[in-house]
Design an enzyme around this catalytic site. Structure first.
Site, PDB file in Angstrom:
ATOM      1  N   HIS A 184       0.833  -1.209   0.000  1.00 43.17           N
ATOM      2  CA  HIS A 184       0.000   0.000   0.000  1.00 43.17           C
ATOM      3  C   HIS A 184       0.865   1.254   0.000  1.00 43.17           C
ATOM      4  O   HIS A 184       0.587   2.230  -0.700  1.00 43.17           O
ATOM      5  CB  HIS A 184      -0.899   0.027   1.239  1.00 43.17           C
ATOM      6  N   GLU A 411      -1.072 -12.820 -17.687  1.00 45.55           N
ATOM      7  CA  GLU A 411      -0.757 -12.763 -16.261  1.00 45.55           C
ATOM      8  C   GLU A 411      -0.277 -14.096 -15.710  1.00 45.55           C
ATOM      9  O   GLU A 411       0.161 -14.162 -14.562  1.00 45.55           O
ATOM     10  CB  GLU A 411      -1.995 -12.315 -15.479  1.00 45.55           C
ATOM     11  N   CYS A 482       0.845  -3.217 -18.756  1.00 46.63           N
ATOM     12  CA  CYS A 482      -0.034  -2.391 -17.912  1.00 46.63           C
ATOM     13  C   CYS A 482       0.170  -2.663 -16.426  1.00 46.63           C
ATOM     14  O   CYS A 482      -0.592  -2.190 -15.595  1.00 46.63           O
ATOM     15  CB  CYS A 482      -1.497  -2.593 -18.284  1.00 46.63           C
TER      16      CYS A 482
END
Length: 563
Positions: A184, A411, A482
């Site tokens: 975070h 992915e 991305c």
């Protein structure tokens, strides 16, 4: 002078005196309460409610990714099961302070044992508990210090509630001893363009008041710097500030090779800022926010309105929208409510959508309607594609809705290795480096204990990226990036050298990446990328790229004429 090494966020450099986060409040004593149970329950509920409202307030003020995180923390604070656990302890004669401490600690252990996204949220639960106990005791919650002057903030890690509202006029830089590039703290530092080095072991040994240099570009914290060190750092900071104020140009290499720089967005409200920062379109629009706060899938009309709002900001420009990526760390009861022991390897992404195809069809309907009503160049892509058959399924379904560009997210290693076949049917591929790294290194990208493995510089990851780009080249199909890796300026050069046609990132990273690309030609990028592929590990690959980049920069300098 001494150095601490960690993971730098961006290219910034800053200097200033250290101010350390306060240590957590001590655990409340396990003593019998002198109040009756009803009074203790009322105290607990009042404090939990006050903390939840404060978190919501901070989230509303912060906006962006911080708002989502803080709203989740607010819901966590008032979780009915958690409050029941508090009540049970109060019924046993415990104080509200101890009941909150013990109940939250018990839930923390459960989350930690579950691992993955929920395991990572255990630290958030600690932060909520600290705030509730502080409210009960009538003392300030541990948080960001205020020494009365600008400072470099040092902490083990930062709670989302602290990071969200940092005073950027006072906080010169962040240093944490824990966390990795997808923590975070790292994500919010990148979003707010704060100079940061995370995961710097030994950072908590820095003393309050000592001057340090935080060099995010090098991933280094310099303590006890000399006057010359401080002057060089200030010159770099001034040069970077000057470059940031230069006119915005299209992304390109030094030889003019175009490299469109796109933005990653989670809500339409971020589009205006992205355009102002030079985004040439959108490389990843996450649609999950429409679904995660709802007990049922949003209606087609609601979705169409949101997509239209986004697309209107980018007339004539490419906008890549990812259909719903749910499951694993983003569970949805109306999509898949079955228990899974390992949800990261379960029914998530396109797999979950195929099991509830009506939800996918409604989303494609809304996207097609928004496309017809705007002038943007809309591309749609499916998440977590792992087979060629899945690529064919999604592409053909998108064609049913007259969506002209249908692609896949890369992915998982399987689809990267089969990219030549997958891109024979799909129109494009976009590589999500966060998940690709996770699945390649078998290291949960949200679990701090394995953060050191979550490094997109690992040659195994880079080889899979090259395999995907090669598959695109063989079929004449574009391959973009991305994931967060595109926001690392030097890694961005490597990605282009491996064959990436476009790069998409947090809008605040665009300026640094744009400036770095302009230092190298296509031949330079290919040479720098090649240097990484023979390295044995991530650190060696990064070092090899830095060495090759330095050589390229030196070769490009004008040489004095020989007599």
């Amino acid at each position: 002078m001494s150095e601490l090494r960690g993971v730098g966020i961006g290219l910034g450099v800053a200097q200033g005196p250290v101010a350390r986060m306060a240590e957590p409040l001590p655990a409340p004593a396990d003593t019998a309460s002198d109040r009756d149970a009803e009074e203790e329950r009322a105290r607990a509920r009042e404090s939990v409610g006050a903390v939840a409202r404060e978190l919501e307030k901070r989230g509303a003020q912060a906006g962006g990714a911080a708002r989502d995180v803080l709203e989740a923390q607010s819901m966590m604070a008032e979780d009915p099961a958690l409050m029941q656990a508090v009540d049970e302890r109060i019924a046993q004669g415990k104080t509200a302070e101890y009941a909150v401490y013990d109940a939250f600690a018990s839930f923390r252990e459960q989350l930690t044992a579950m691992g993955g996204y929920l395991g990572e949220r255990a630290a958030d639960l600690d932060d909520v508990a600290q705030r509730v106990i502080a409210h009960l005791q009538g003392v300030p919650a541990p948080g960001v210090p205020d020494p009365g002057h600008p400072f470099v903030l040092v902490a083990r890690d930062l709670a989302p509630a602290d990071t969200a509202l940092l005073d950027l006029d006072k906080v010169l830089a962040l240093i944490t001893s824990d966390g990795g590039p997808t923590s975070h703290t790292a994500i919010l530092a990148r979003e707010k363009a704060i100079v940061a080095v995370v995961g710097a072991a030994g950072a908590t040994e820095l003393a309050d008041g000592e001057t340090v240099i935080v060099d995010a570009a090098a991933g280094v914290v310099v303590s006890d710097p000399s006057a010359e060190d401080l002057a060089r750092a200030q010159n770099r900071a001034d040069a970077r500030a000057s470059a940031a104020s230069a006119p915005i140009t299209a992304g390109a290499l030094a030889d003019g090779t175009p490299v469109p720089l796109l933005a990653n967005l989670g809500k339409p409200e971020g589009a205006e800022e992205a355009v102002a920062l030079g985004a040439e379109g959108v490389g990843l629009f996450r649609t999950e926010f429409l679904f995660l706060s709802s007990s049922s899938a949003p209606a087609v009309d609601q979705q169409r309105e949101t997509y239209t709002q986004l697309l209107k900001h980018f007339p004539g420009k490419k906008v890549v929208v990812r259909v719903l990526d749910a499951g694993a760390d983003k569970p949805l009861a109306f999509l898949n409510d079955a228990h899974e022991d390992n949800p990261a390897l379960g029914l998530r992404g396109l797999r979950a959508l195929r099991a509830s195809e009506d939800i996918l069809r409604e989303q494609l309907t809304a996207l097609a309607q928004a496309d017809a009503a705007t002038e943007a160049d809309l591309w749609v892509m499916a998440p977590m594609v792992s087979t060629v058959e899945e690529a064919r399924y999604f592409t053909e379904l998108a064609r049913d809705y007259d969506l002209k560009m249908a692609g896949i997210m890369v992915e998982v290693p399987s689809i990267a290795l089969m990219a030549d076949k997958a891109l024979a049917v799909a129109d494009f591929a976009s590589i999500g480096t966060n998940d690709l790294t996770q699945y390649t290194l078998a290291a949960d990208r949200l679990l701090g204990s394995v953060a050191s493995f979550q490094d997109p510089w690992h040659p195994a990851v880079l080889k899979l990226i090259k395999a995907t780009a090669d598959g695109g080249r063989a079929n004449g199909k574009p391959v973009g990036i991305c994931g967060e890796a595109a926001a690392d300026p030097l890694l961005a050069v490597v990605l282009v050298g491996l064959g990436a046609a476009t790069l998409s990132m947090a809008p605040t990273a665009l300026a640094d990446v744009r400036a770095t690309l302009l230092k190298y030609t296509a031949a330079d990028a290919a040479r720098i990328a090649a240097a990484t592929l023979s390295a044995p590990d991530a650190a060696s690959a990064r070092a090899a790229a830095q060495a090759a980049a330095t050589t390229s920069a030196e070769d490009s300098r004008p040489h004095p004429k020989e007599n």
